[in-house]
Design a protein around this motif. Sequence first.
Motif, PDB file in Angstrom:
ATOM      1  N   THR A  16      46.153  44.274  42.001  1.00 52.97           N
ATOM      2  CA  THR A  16      44.724  44.187  41.710  1.00 52.97           C
ATOM      3  C   THR A  16      44.183  45.508  41.178  1.00 52.97           C
ATOM      4  O   THR A  16      43.051  45.575  40.737  1.00 52.97           O
ATOM      5  N   LEU A  17      44.978  46.544  41.193  1.00 55.08           N
ATOM      6  CA  LEU A  17      44.581  47.849  40.672  1.00 55.08           C
ATOM      7  C   LEU A  17      44.627  47.820  39.153  1.00 55.08           C
ATOM      8  O   LEU A  17      45.535  47.251  38.555  1.00 55.08           O
ATOM      9  N   GLY A  18      43.640  48.409  38.511  1.00 54.21           N
ATOM     10  CA  GLY A  18      43.616  48.460  37.058  1.00 54.21           C
ATOM     11  C   GLY A  18      43.478  47.089  36.433  1.00 54.21           C
ATOM     12  O   GLY A  18      43.029  46.138  37.075  1.00 54.21           O
ATOM     13  N   VAL A  19      43.865  47.008  35.167  1.00 51.18           N
ATOM     14  CA  VAL A  19      43.792  45.747  34.426  1.00 51.18           C
ATOM     15  C   VAL A  19      45.030  45.616  33.556  1.00 51.18           C
ATOM     16  O   VAL A  19      45.670  46.614  33.224  1.00 51.18           O
ATOM     17  N   PRO A  20      45.370  44.398  33.142  1.00 48.42           N
ATOM     18  CA  PRO A  20      46.469  44.255  32.184  1.00 48.42           C
ATOM     19  C   PRO A  20      46.076  44.957  30.882  1.00 48.42           C
ATOM     20  O   PRO A  20      44.936  44.807  30.422  1.00 48.42           O
ATOM     21  N   PRO A  21      46.965  45.718  30.284  1.00 49.53           N
ATOM     22  CA  PRO A  21      46.610  46.425  29.048  1.00 49.53           C
ATOM     23  C   PRO A  21      46.091  45.507  27.943  1.00 49.53           C
ATOM     24  O   PRO A  21      45.206  45.896  27.183  1.00 49.53           O
ATOM     25  N   VAL A  22      46.609  44.290  27.872  1.00 43.56           N
ATOM     26  CA  VAL A  22      46.161  43.369  26.822  1.00 43.56           C
ATOM     27  C   VAL A  22      44.688  42.991  26.982  1.00 43.56           C
ATOM     28  O   VAL A  22      44.038  42.615  26.005  1.00 43.56           O
ATOM     29  N   VAL A  46      54.397  44.439  26.943  1.00 39.92           N
ATOM     30  CA  VAL A  46      52.970  44.704  27.156  1.00 39.92           C
ATOM     31  C   VAL A  46      52.257  43.523  27.807  1.00 39.92           C
ATOM     32  O   VAL A  46      51.181  43.688  28.368  1.00 39.92           O
ATOM     33  N   THR A  47      52.843  42.350  27.773  1.00 37.84           N
ATOM     34  CA  THR A  47      52.216  41.173  28.376  1.00 37.84           C
ATOM     35  C   THR A  47      52.745  40.863  29.777  1.00 37.84           C
ATOM     36  O   THR A  47      52.343  39.863  30.377  1.00 37.84           O
ATOM     37  N   SER A  48      53.623  41.696  30.307  1.00 37.19           N
ATOM     38  CA  SER A  48      54.189  41.461  31.646  1.00 37.19           C
ATOM     39  C   SER A  48      53.088  41.500  32.701  1.00 37.19           C
ATOM     40  O   SER A  48      52.215  42.368  32.673  1.00 37.19           O
TER      41      SER A  48
END
Length: 140
Positions: A16-22, A46-48
């Motif tokens: 739950t930390l941060g966000v997915p880069p995409v 990048v989508t992992s």
Amino acid sequence: MTDDAYLVLLDGTAATLGVPPVAVGELACMETPAVRAWLGAQGVTVTSSELRLVSPEETAAIPEGAERLPVPLGEEELSRLRHEMAPPSVAQLEQELLAYRSCTDGRGALLTRALAAGVPAHRIAELTGEDLAFIKAEAH
């Protein structure tokens, strides 16, 4: 706290930390050889789902031992990251503030153009909601 954001591999509850880069959109750092090599070494794309982008303010919360890579973000990229990390109610207010900023950008130039075109100061004040004294000050 660091000045860099981090790409981090997280699993379980730490995800739950941060966000997915995409979610942040295009990021220049994702095309660098360093990031590509790191992703390849970790066996992720990048989508992992376990790949997260963490803002500089949140790096202290990265679990010890988590695989991480510092990535420099441009000002606009960092702003998008922070927006994505904000709670929905805050994100909505941020959108309203950005809209306000875009409406007020060039305000002085617009007032000057209107005055130069002959629009009376009192009419400009009426149309814009600006204080008449402010409009008159722009005329000088």
